[in-house]
Design a protein around this motif. Structure first.
Motif, PDB file in Angstrom:
ATOM      1  N   SER A  98      12.686   8.190  -7.790  1.00 20.17           N
ATOM      2  CA  SER A  98      11.746   7.087  -8.031  1.00 20.17           C
ATOM      3  C   SER A  98      10.390   7.595  -8.533  1.00 20.17           C
ATOM      4  N   LEU A  99      10.087   8.871  -8.294  1.00 19.78           N
ATOM      5  CA  LEU A  99       8.806   9.497  -8.620  1.00 19.78           C
ATOM      6  C   LEU A  99       7.637   8.892  -7.840  1.00 19.78           C
ATOM      7  N   ASN A 100       7.957   8.112  -6.792  1.00 17.53           N
ATOM      8  CA  ASN A 100       6.903   7.593  -5.922  1.00 17.53           C
ATOM      9  C   ASN A 100       6.296   8.748  -5.144  1.00 17.53           C
ATOM     10  N   GLU A 101       4.974   8.672  -4.951  1.00 18.45           N
ATOM     11  CA  GLU A 101       4.256   9.714  -4.222  1.00 18.45           C
ATOM     12  C   GLU A 101       3.828   9.206  -2.859  1.00 18.45           C
ATOM     13  N   HIS A 102       3.782  10.130  -1.915  1.00 10.70           N
ATOM     14  CA  HIS A 102       3.351   9.822  -0.552  1.00 10.70           C
ATOM     15  C   HIS A 102       2.354  10.893  -0.133  1.00 10.70           C
ATOM     16  N   GLU A 103       1.125  10.478   0.210  1.00 12.44           N
ATOM     17  CA  GLU A 103       0.109  11.446   0.612  1.00 12.44           C
ATOM     18  C   GLU A 103       0.211  11.744   2.096  1.00 12.44           C
ATOM     19  N   CYS A 104       0.061  13.016   2.431  1.00 18.36           N
ATOM     20  CA  CYS A 104       0.091  13.469   3.814  1.00 18.36           C
ATOM     21  C   CYS A 104      -0.691  14.772   3.891  1.00 18.36           C
ATOM     22  N   TRP A 105      -0.497  15.531   4.955  1.00 20.12           N
ATOM     23  CA  TRP A 105      -1.292  16.732   5.191  1.00 20.12           C
ATOM     24  C   TRP A 105      -0.423  17.940   5.495  1.00 20.12           C
ATOM     25  N   LEU A 106      -0.764  19.080   4.901  1.00 21.67           N
ATOM     26  CA  LEU A 106      -0.258  20.356   5.365  1.00 21.67           C
ATOM     27  C   LEU A 106      -1.124  20.691   6.575  1.00 21.67           C
ATOM     28  N   ALA A 107      -0.512  21.129   7.673  1.00 24.79           N
ATOM     29  CA  ALA A 107      -1.260  21.449   8.895  1.00 24.79           C
ATOM     30  C   ALA A 107      -0.765  22.779   9.444  1.00 24.79           C
TER      31      ALA A 107
END
Length: 190
Positions: A98-107
């Protein structure tokens, strides 16, 4: 004596997106595995693909091939608790179809030498591989989240992310108070 817990990411969970281990660049994986923050360029954006089979539902903690990714909700809980020993970097997950993006964090948590070598059980013929770790809480200092160092090298002896009892209790209580649980996350007692 305090208890310790570890975060276990459930691989191949059909209900949550999964990082594609074959598409994570090896230098990035190595930096995450050994918590070598200096090898992660702070000026470069990180985009990691999920597997093609993955649904577009994201766990609050994704942990595949030593790459710890957390949601905004998890980061807000860590911030509320006062966690200040993780390297955070914004990351985008992208679904390859879908090429949808989801923002999150590297921790990235630090690695600390906190094993009680006398009480821990090691695999036969391999003094590096811990079968039943016992953590010496006097060696954890003020850290409530960390990875365990190997005996002879400064690298993680396991891919588990360890939590103190204080942090574990906080997460359980915060989820009850907020009425929102950590999705797709399994926390087990050591």
């Amino acid at each position: 004596m305090s208890d310790f817990y570890y975060i276990q990411y459930c691989k191949y969970n059909p209900y949550y997106a999964e990082l594609d281990p074959y598409e994570i660049p090896q230098p990035f994986k190595n930096a995450c595995y050994s918590s070598q923050f200096q090898y992660i360029d702070p000026n470069t954006s990180i985009v990691l693909p999920t597997t093609k089979e993955s649904p577009e539902v994201y766990a609050d903690i994704m942990y595949r091939d030593a790459v710890p990714i957390i949601s905004d909700y998890t980061k807000s809980l860590f911030d509320e608790f006062g966690i200040d020993n993780l390297l955070y970097k914004k990351v985008k997950l992208i679904h390859p179809i879908s090429l949808n993006e989801h923002e999150c964090w590297l921790a990235l948590p630090p690695i600390i030498d906190c094993l009680d070598y006398d009480l821990s059980e090691f695999l036969p013929f391999d003094e590096e591989s811990v079968e039943k770790p016992v953590i010496d809480e006097n060696k954890t200092g003020r850290y409530d989240i960390f990875k365990i160092a190997k005996r002879h090298r400064h690298s993680a002896s396991s891919t588990y992310i360890m939590l103190s009892e204080r942090l574990y209790d906080f997460l359980i209580n915060a989820q009850e108070q907020n009425g929102k649980k950590l999705e797709g996350v399994y926390i087990n007692k050591l």
